[in-house]
Motif scaffolding. Sequence first.
Motif, mmCIF file in Angstrom:
data_model
loop_
_atom_site.group_PDB
_atom_site.id
_atom_site.type_symbol
_atom_site.label_atom_id
_atom_site.label_comp_id
_atom_site.label_asym_id
_atom_site.label_seq_id
_atom_site.Cartn_x
_atom_site.Cartn_y
_atom_site.Cartn_z
ATOM 1 N N TYR A 89 -39.086 -52.636 -6.951
ATOM 2 C CA TYR A 89 -39.770 -52.959 -5.688
ATOM 3 C C TYR A 89 -38.833 -53.694 -4.726
ATOM 4 O O TYR A 89 -38.832 -53.413 -3.524
ATOM 5 C CB TYR A 89 -40.981 -53.829 -6.013
ATOM 6 N N SER A 90 -38.034 -54.591 -5.247
ATOM 7 C CA SER A 90 -37.166 -55.371 -4.378
ATOM 8 C C SER A 90 -36.151 -54.486 -3.669
ATOM 9 O O SER A 90 -35.873 -54.661 -2.471
ATOM 10 C CB SER A 90 -36.454 -56.461 -5.190
ATOM 11 N N TYR A 91 -35.605 -53.497 -4.366
ATOM 12 C CA TYR A 91 -34.639 -52.594 -3.745
ATOM 13 C C TYR A 91 -35.319 -51.622 -2.779
ATOM 14 O O TYR A 91 -34.777 -51.295 -1.722
ATOM 15 C CB TYR A 91 -33.859 -51.831 -4.812
ATOM 16 N N PHE A 92 -36.501 -51.153 -3.153
ATOM 17 C CA PHE A 92 -37.232 -50.280 -2.239
ATOM 18 C C PHE A 92 -37.549 -51.021 -0.933
ATOM 19 O O PHE A 92 -37.471 -50.440 0.158
ATOM 20 C CB PHE A 92 -38.526 -49.785 -2.890
ATOM 21 N N MET A 93 -37.919 -52.284 -1.033
ATOM 22 C CA MET A 93 -38.227 -53.066 0.161
ATOM 23 C C MET A 93 -36.988 -53.225 1.047
ATOM 24 O O MET A 93 -37.063 -53.122 2.276
ATOM 25 C CB MET A 93 -38.765 -54.439 -0.236
ATOM 26 N N ALA A 94 -35.842 -53.473 0.420
ATOM 27 C CA ALA A 94 -34.608 -53.612 1.186
ATOM 28 C C ALA A 94 -34.256 -52.304 1.872
ATOM 29 O O ALA A 94 -33.837 -52.286 3.049
ATOM 30 C CB ALA A 94 -33.471 -54.061 0.272
ATOM 31 N N ALA A 95 -34.426 -51.179 1.171
ATOM 32 C CA ALA A 95 -34.156 -49.875 1.779
ATOM 33 C C ALA A 95 -35.135 -49.588 2.914
ATOM 34 O O ALA A 95 -34.749 -49.021 3.952
ATOM 35 C CB ALA A 95 -34.243 -48.781 0.718
ATOM 36 N N ASP A 96 -36.398 -49.984 2.745
ATOM 37 C CA ASP A 96 -37.377 -49.826 3.822
ATOM 38 C C ASP A 96 -36.937 -50.570 5.072
ATOM 39 O O ASP A 96 -37.100 -50.079 6.204
ATOM 40 C CB ASP A 96 -38.746 -50.342 3.380
#
Length: 217
Positions: free
Chosen positions: A83-90
């Motif tokens: 989730y943390s990486y997906f949020m950063a990519a978002d």
Amino acid sequence: MMGWLVFGGFAVLAVALLLLIRFPIRLWTVPAMAVMLAGAGYAWQGQPSLADRPVEGVANVRPLDPDLIAVRESLFGRFNFDYSYFMAADAMTRAGAPQLAATVMLGAVRKAPIDPGLWAGLGLALADHDGDQLSPASRFAFAKAEELGPDHPGPAFYYGIALARSGDLPAARREWGKALQKVPKDASYRDDMVTVMLKLDPGLAEAARQAPAAPAQ
């Protein structure tokens, strides 16, 4: 100088927002990395000395689909490493920087090379960066996701999204069919997955109605 002051203001605002939503402290390295990437990008490509002039917004920024984000959280989890990486990519996608979004996901699979969700996210990020074209690198990422999670619906679902965006709807429908077969019938996110599919392929419902019924077992 003014540009750096504005950037600093946004950074402080981001910290305040994270505190407000009580973002897990152990995951703060991820938004910190996003801020560092943004600062590096500004230092590299920014030209604060240029005179002010009206500019148009970035035309090719794809709005993030809240339904897709909801499905992603159901498939791959929330408030975890993925989730943390997906949020950063978002965040990079919202800023109109698909290259940086792909870079974030590439860093994610380097940190967790056996995570099928992150490989699927990398495949979609690479396709987005390449103008919705499935490059060899993107296809490799999706194949790796499928290899690591053969029973997980996420890789096929994400591959179907990339195929639909590229214009290959028949192939997208095949991947989505594979994904739905791996989803429990009573899964709460099943209908949300179908909603995302219909947004990308409005003719999917009619095609499903016209498909021959499966033979009785």
